[in-house]
Write an enzyme that holds these catalytic residues in place. Structure first.
Site, PDB file in Angstrom:
ATOM      1  N   GLU A  59      16.512  43.831 -40.213  1.00 54.09           N
ATOM      2  CA  GLU A  59      15.529  44.387 -41.150  1.00 54.09           C
ATOM      3  C   GLU A  59      14.959  43.325 -42.082  1.00 54.09           C
ATOM      4  OE1 GLU A  59      16.857  47.497 -43.837  1.00 54.09           O
ATOM      5  OE2 GLU A  59      14.831  47.718 -44.616  1.00 54.09           O
TER       6      GLU A  59
ATOM      7  N   ASP B 256      21.012  46.281 -39.178  1.00 50.07           N
ATOM      8  CA  ASP B 256      20.690  46.688 -40.546  1.00 50.07           C
ATOM      9  C   ASP B 256      21.880  46.315 -41.424  1.00 50.07           C
ATOM     10  OD1 ASP B 256      19.827  47.812 -42.907  1.00 50.07           O
ATOM     11  OD2 ASP B 256      19.060  49.629 -41.948  1.00 50.07           O
TER      12      ASP B 256
ATOM     13  N   ILE C  82      22.524  46.506 -44.696  1.00 50.05           N
ATOM     14  CA  ILE C  82      22.925  47.649 -45.527  1.00 50.05           C
ATOM     15  C   ILE C  82      21.944  48.768 -45.235  1.00 50.05           C
ATOM     16  CG2 ILE C  82      23.380  48.561 -47.842  1.00 50.05           C
ATOM     17  CD1 ILE C  82      23.573  45.742 -48.917  1.00 50.05           C
ATOM     18  N   ASP C  83      22.405  49.853 -44.631  1.00 48.79           N
ATOM     19  CA  ASP C  83      21.554  51.036 -44.507  1.00 48.79           C
ATOM     20  C   ASP C  83      21.934  51.968 -45.653  1.00 48.79           C
ATOM     21  OD1 ASP C  83      19.516  52.565 -43.144  1.00 48.79           O
ATOM     22  OD2 ASP C  83      21.123  53.994 -42.777  1.00 48.79           O
TER      23      ASP C  83
ATOM     24  N   THR D 258      20.364  51.017 -49.037  1.00 43.30           N
ATOM     25  CA  THR D 258      20.316  50.055 -50.146  1.00 43.30           C
ATOM     26  C   THR D 258      20.144  50.745 -51.499  1.00 43.30           C
ATOM     27  OG1 THR D 258      19.495  48.280 -48.751  1.00 43.30           O
ATOM     28  CG2 THR D 258      19.021  48.088 -51.092  1.00 43.30           C
TER      29      THR D 258
ATOM     30  N   ASP E 276      17.459  51.282 -38.384  1.00 40.20           N
ATOM     31  CA  ASP E 276      18.057  52.482 -38.978  1.00 40.20           C
ATOM     32  C   ASP E 276      18.791  53.311 -37.919  1.00 40.20           C
ATOM     33  OD1 ASP E 276      16.798  52.010 -41.519  1.00 40.20           O
ATOM     34  OD2 ASP E 276      14.952  52.885 -40.724  1.00 40.20           O
TER      35      ASP E 276
HETATM   36  P1  2AM Z   1      17.523  51.090 -45.914  1.00 36.58           P
HETATM   37  O1  2AM Z   1      18.416  51.512 -46.991  1.00 36.58           O
HETATM   38  O2  2AM Z   1      18.135  50.163 -44.935  1.00 36.58           O
HETATM   39  O3  2AM Z   1      16.213  50.535 -46.409  1.00 36.58           O
HETATM   40  C1  2AM Z   1      16.539  56.847 -46.208  1.00 36.58           C
HETATM   41  O4  2AM Z   1      16.189  58.118 -45.802  1.00 36.58           O
HETATM   42  C2  2AM Z   1      16.434  55.901 -45.047  1.00 36.58           C
HETATM   43  O5  2AM Z   1      15.167  55.268 -45.087  1.00 36.58           O
HETATM   44  C3  2AM Z   1      17.470  54.811 -45.104  1.00 36.58           C
HETATM   45  O6  2AM Z   1      18.060  54.711 -43.846  1.00 36.58           O
HETATM   46  C4  2AM Z   1      16.669  53.571 -45.504  1.00 36.58           C
HETATM   47  O7  2AM Z   1      17.190  52.368 -44.998  1.00 36.58           O
HETATM   48  C5  2AM Z   1      15.361  53.888 -44.850  1.00 36.58           C
HETATM   49  N1  2AM Z   1      14.265  53.103 -45.384  1.00 36.58           N
HETATM   50  C6  2AM Z   1      14.206  52.522 -46.573  1.00 36.58           C
HETATM   51  N2  2AM Z   1      13.058  51.843 -46.742  1.00 36.58           N
HETATM   52  C7  2AM Z   1      12.368  52.014 -45.629  1.00 36.58           C
HETATM   53  C8  2AM Z   1      11.082  51.578 -45.210  1.00 36.58           C
HETATM   54  N3  2AM Z   1      10.299  50.815 -45.974  1.00 36.58           N
HETATM   55  N4  2AM Z   1      10.657  51.967 -43.992  1.00 36.58           N
HETATM   56  C9  2AM Z   1      11.443  52.749 -43.235  1.00 36.58           C
HETATM   57  N5  2AM Z   1      12.674  53.179 -43.588  1.00 36.58           N
HETATM   58  C10 2AM Z   1      13.134  52.811 -44.760  1.00 36.58           C
HETATM   59 CA    CA Z   2      17.885  51.064 -42.934  1.00 37.44          CA
HETATM   60 CA    CA Z   3      18.696  47.998 -44.811  1.00 37.62          CA
HETATM   61 CA    CA Z   4      15.374  48.482 -46.711  1.00 38.58          CA
END
Ligand code: 2AM
Ligand code: CA
Ligand code: CA
Ligand code: CA
Length: 284
Positions: free
Chosen positions: A73, A100, A102-103, A105, A228
């Site tokens: 990511e 990923d 940290i899923d 964040t 994700d």
């Molecule tokens: P992340 O924490 O790795 O960014 C929340 O419903 C989900 O959306 C999480 O799995 C989060 O992953 C993801 N997410 C966050 N920002 C995003 C983005 N810009 N585009 C797509 N998914 C995102």
């Molecule tokens: Ca994610």
């Molecule tokens: Ca992430």
């Molecule tokens: Ca992110």
């Protein structure tokens, strides 16, 4: 509980090892995040931990497999065009890791203990290994194509629920407010009155692991990225579940709008999203 590495060898062991090390580091940094940055908006966060952990996972994988490709990511610029370009490039490699670091964040930043590390391996276009590690609960979910899915040596299995009215459903809200948010809101409005409950925990990967483990009966989310979902999709499939896009078509790594379930309530979810015009796809 059994240790992480029991029978796994090679690629799977490398994924487990990287996820365990990454998770340990993330946990040690909980509540100590500084230099909070945002990518596209105040909702789209990144920390130095996301970037550092991705680098660490990269190094660990490339030490064993220097000729493999890694799609992570934090290595891809925000936006659909950059993702399409990165996927096109990634597909040219026989061995592609999708990471990923940290899923969840936002959860990590807020100290809400629901986030994970997600690592998948795609071999010649086929999802082959999926590992999701939740450092808070020390839960390591592992799936291998054709060999099943496990958590600490115990097979994971999707739920047997057939009735939407008795189902617990997970979903989520990625930060995109143009396509994803209206679609996910419309889906929520349609499905919430018909099921037992909805949970939106903020980690797509962990929600998929929970479908695999039978902790929720189904999950959907519009607006996701390959990192994700990739590992979680294999977990669900190898636990006896089903994964498609929101129109009911088969999942592949470019799928952005995802439905995962125990199989039994799958048609209900897809039909409901279509009825509510909540698939994230433009109307034909
Ligand atoms: P992340 O924490 O790795 O960014 C929340 O419903 C989900 O959306 C999480 O799995 C989060 O992953 C993801 N997410 C966050 N920002 C995003 C983005 N810009 N585009 C797509 N998914 C995102
Ligand atoms: Ca994610
Ligand atoms: Ca992430
Ligand atoms: Ca992110």
């Amino acid at each position: 509980r059994e240790p992480y590495v029991v029978t796994s060898k090679g690629h799977t062991a490398a994924a487990i090892n990287a996820a365990a090390k990454a998770g340990e580091w993330i946990k040690s940094r909980q509540g100590q995040v500084k230099e909070l940055g945002s990518k596209t908006s105040a909702q789209d966060l990144v920390t130095e931990v996301d970037k550092g952990v991705e680098q660490m996972i990269r190094r660990l994988i490339l030490t064993h497999y220097p000729d493999h490709a890694i799609l992570g990511e934090e290595g891809v610029l925000p936006g659909a065009d950059a993702l399409t370009a990165a996927l096109d490039e990634a597909r040219e490699h026989d061995y592609l890791w999708i990471v990923d670091p940290i899923d969840g964040t936002t959860n990590f930043v807020h100290g809400f203990p629901f986030y994970c590390v997600s690592i998948a391996l795609v071999v010649k276009g086929e999802l082959t290994v999926g590992v999701i590690y939740d450092p808070t609960r020390d839960e390591m979910f592992v799936a291998e194509k054709g060999k099943g899915a496990y958590m600490h040596g115990i097979p994971t299995k999707v739920s047997a629920e057939t009735l939407p009215g008795n189902s617990l459903i997970a979903m989520g809200f990625p930060p995109d407010r143009v396509v994803a948010q209206p679609a996910n809101m419309a889906g929520l409005q349609q499905i919430l009155p018909q099921v037992r409950g909805i949970r939106a925990g903020g980690s797509a990967a962990l929600h998929l692991a929970y479908v695999a483990a039978g902790r929720v009966d189904g999950y959907w989310e519009v607006g996701l990225s390959p990192w994700d979902c990739a590992a979680g999709v294999l977990l669900v499939l190898e636990s006896g579940g089903k994964v498609t896009d929101t129109q009911g078509d088969p999942y592949d790594i470019s799928t952005r709008h995802v439905v995962a379930s125990n199989g039994r309530i799958h048609d209900y979810l897809v039909t409901s999203l279509q009825a509510a015009d909540a698939t994230g796809f433009k109307k034909q």
